[in-house]
Scaffold this motif. Structure first.
Motif, short mmCIF file in Angstrom:
data_model
loop_
_atom_site.label_atom_id
_atom_site.label_comp_id
_atom_site.label_asym_id
_atom_site.label_seq_id
_atom_site.Cartn_x
_atom_site.Cartn_y
_atom_site.Cartn_z
N ASP A 1 0.87 -1.18 0.00
CA ASP A 1 0.00 0.00 0.00
C ASP A 1 0.91 1.23 0.00
O ASP A 1 2.03 1.20 0.51
CB ASP A 1 -1.00 -0.01 1.16
N CYS B 1 2.20 5.00 8.96
CA CYS B 1 1.80 3.58 9.03
C CYS B 1 2.82 2.75 8.25
O CYS B 1 2.61 1.57 7.98
CB CYS B 1 0.39 3.38 8.50
N HIS C 1 3.76 2.82 5.10
CA HIS C 1 3.49 2.40 3.72
C HIS C 1 4.64 2.80 2.79
O HIS C 1 4.81 2.21 1.73
CB HIS C 1 2.14 2.97 3.24
N HIS D 1 6.69 -0.29 3.06
CA HIS D 1 6.12 -1.38 2.26
C HIS D 1 6.46 -1.19 0.78
O HIS D 1 6.79 -2.14 0.06
CB HIS D 1 4.58 -1.43 2.39
N GLU E 1 -5.21 2.74 1.17
CA GLU E 1 -5.55 1.70 2.16
C GLU E 1 -6.15 2.32 3.42
O GLU E 1 -7.03 1.77 4.04
CB GLU E 1 -4.31 0.87 2.51
N GLU E 2 -5.63 3.52 3.78
CA GLU E 2 -6.05 4.15 5.04
C GLU E 2 -7.40 4.84 4.96
O GLU E 2 -7.95 5.22 5.98
CB GLU E 2 -5.00 5.19 5.48
N HIS F 1 3.11 -6.09 6.47
CA HIS F 1 2.87 -4.82 7.16
C HIS F 1 3.93 -4.66 8.23
O HIS F 1 4.22 -5.60 8.96
CB HIS F 1 1.47 -4.72 7.76
ZN LIG Z 1 -0.96 0.41 7.27
#
Ligand SMILES: [Zn+2]
Ligand SMILES: [Zn+2]
Length: 392
Positions: free
Chosen positions: A88, A113, A115, A118, A148-149, A175
């Motif tokens: 994401d 988060c 991302h 990722h 995604e959020e 994640h």
């Molecule tokens: Zn996340």
């Protein structure tokens, strides 16, 4: 004691070598993403950066899938299965307070988060797998997914055909988590919750604070509903949290209306449905008993996410070869967080795995990671891909 064949060891050493060469570049890339966070469906610069890196690595690229999503395709040597790997790419609407040299340059947006991590991990895996494409059959589909959020970019990407041409046989995603650097957290079965949202609009009858007997106080109705919902306890894991309560304008005015906002989360479909029905019935029962009205606006978001048992076993074996058996953490409980990777997991056998390395809690304003997790993640993901495609 485990024994590996010499071909296996050769393959592993090649992966290590390529990752070591790319590590610095991947950290720089992550920092660029971290400094330039973009919110859901506005990830234009992010997508460009991803697409350029993939093209430079010799990966076939499709831009603009579900607005800001990017899909990369690596074709191996000859026919075989297709594995989808997902990252994401969106940031959160919050202000970064950390003072690191790569802190967010954008007011009100932050990669809190992980991302950005990722994305860098998957780009790392893309580089490794592209270089070794002559060694494996089948295909790797790299899915860089927006939003995604917020409202979710996974489903729009699926609707845009990401599971086809070539048809996807399995999926995996990482994640980042606060597990130690160099470890992963993994679990079979349910791994993420359905993170549904709801609003409850309460209508009463306002008036003077001195004469509540001639009013229907929506604040009281809201308070009672909030207490009942916050205390729902079911046999199966679930949670209901009222997170906002808006009403009133002054100390002596009973208002006409109130608004509650909250989230309801479950790990299975039946419990999810039960929570929905309970929120509806409790709101109605409490409001009616006090002479008011409650209307519930319920938004079903992502389904609970499920890890396939065979995929999970395969992922564990691949990860063991890279980080050692002692660094595989078997998780017993699912977290109550949601992730729209669950839409992929609904369609093909999948595996969603926690990658160790965060040094502050997710969604905190000074979130950061030990950046060595990027090359570790890329290496594990590449190794898993080769295992899934049957080349090792
Ligand atoms: Zn996340
Ligand atoms: Zn998040």
């Amino acid at each position: 004691m485990r024994f590996f064949s010499s071909a296996y060891i050769k393959e592993l050493l090649l992966l290590f070598k390529i990752t070591a060469e790319k590590e610095k570049e991947l950290i720089q890339l992550r920092r660029r993403l971290h400094m330039n966070p973009e919110l859901g469906f506005s990830e234009y610069e992010t997508s460009n950066l991803i697409a350029e890196y993939l093209e430079k690595s010799g990966v076939e690229v499709t831009r603009g899938v579900a607005k800001t999503g990017v899909v990369g395709l690596i074709r191996g040597k000859g026919d075989g299965k297709t594995l989808l790997l997902r990252a994401d790419i969106d940031a959160l609407p919050m202000q970064e307070t950390a003072e690191c040299e790569y802190a967010s340059l954008r007011n009100g947006a932050m990669h809190a988060c992980g991302h950005d991590v990722h994305t860098a991990v998957l780009l790392g895996a893309a580089g490794i797998l592209s270089e070794t494409r002559g060694n494996f059959p089948g295909n790797i589909k790299l899915v860089f997914q927006p939003a995604e959020e917020s409202i979710g970019g996974a489903l729009p990407m699926i609707e845009a055909g990401v599971m086809e041409n070539p048809r996807v046989d399995g999926a995996a995603a990482f994640h980042i988590s606060e597990l130690p650097l160099g470890s992963i957290g993994i679990k079979k079965g349910c791994v993420t919750a359905s993170p549904d949202h709801f609003h409850i609009r309460i209508t009463g009858r306002g008036g003077h604070g001195a004469s509540p007997e001639s009013c229907v106080n929506p604040v009281e109705i809201g308070s009672r509903i909030a207490t009942r919902l916050n205390n729902i306890r079911l046999d199966m894991p679930s949670v209901v949290s009222i997170c906002a309560f808006q009403s009133g304008t002054g100390e002596n005015i009973i208002p006409d209306t109130a608004l509650l906002m909250g989230t309801a989360r479950a790990l299975d479909k039946a419990t999810r449905q039960r929570l929905y029905e309970m929120i509806l019935s409790i709101s109605d029962e409490v409001a009616t008993s006090l002479g008011g009205k409650a209307e519930v606006d319920y938004r079903f978001l992502y389904p609970p996410g499920e890890n396939d048992a065979d995929m999970t076993d395969m992922f564990i074996k691949a990860a063991e070869a890279v980080i050692g058996r002692e660094n595989i953490i078997y998780q017993e409980k699912s977290q109550m967080v949601g992730d729209d990777f669950s839409y992929f997991a609904e369609r093909v056998p999948s595996c969603y795995v926690q990658l160790g390395g965060a040094i502050r809690p997710l969604h905190s304003s000074d979130f950061d990671v030990d950046e060595r997790c990027i090359s570790i993640g890329a290496e594990i993901m590449s190794h898993f891909a080769l295992k899934f495609l049957g080349s090792i």
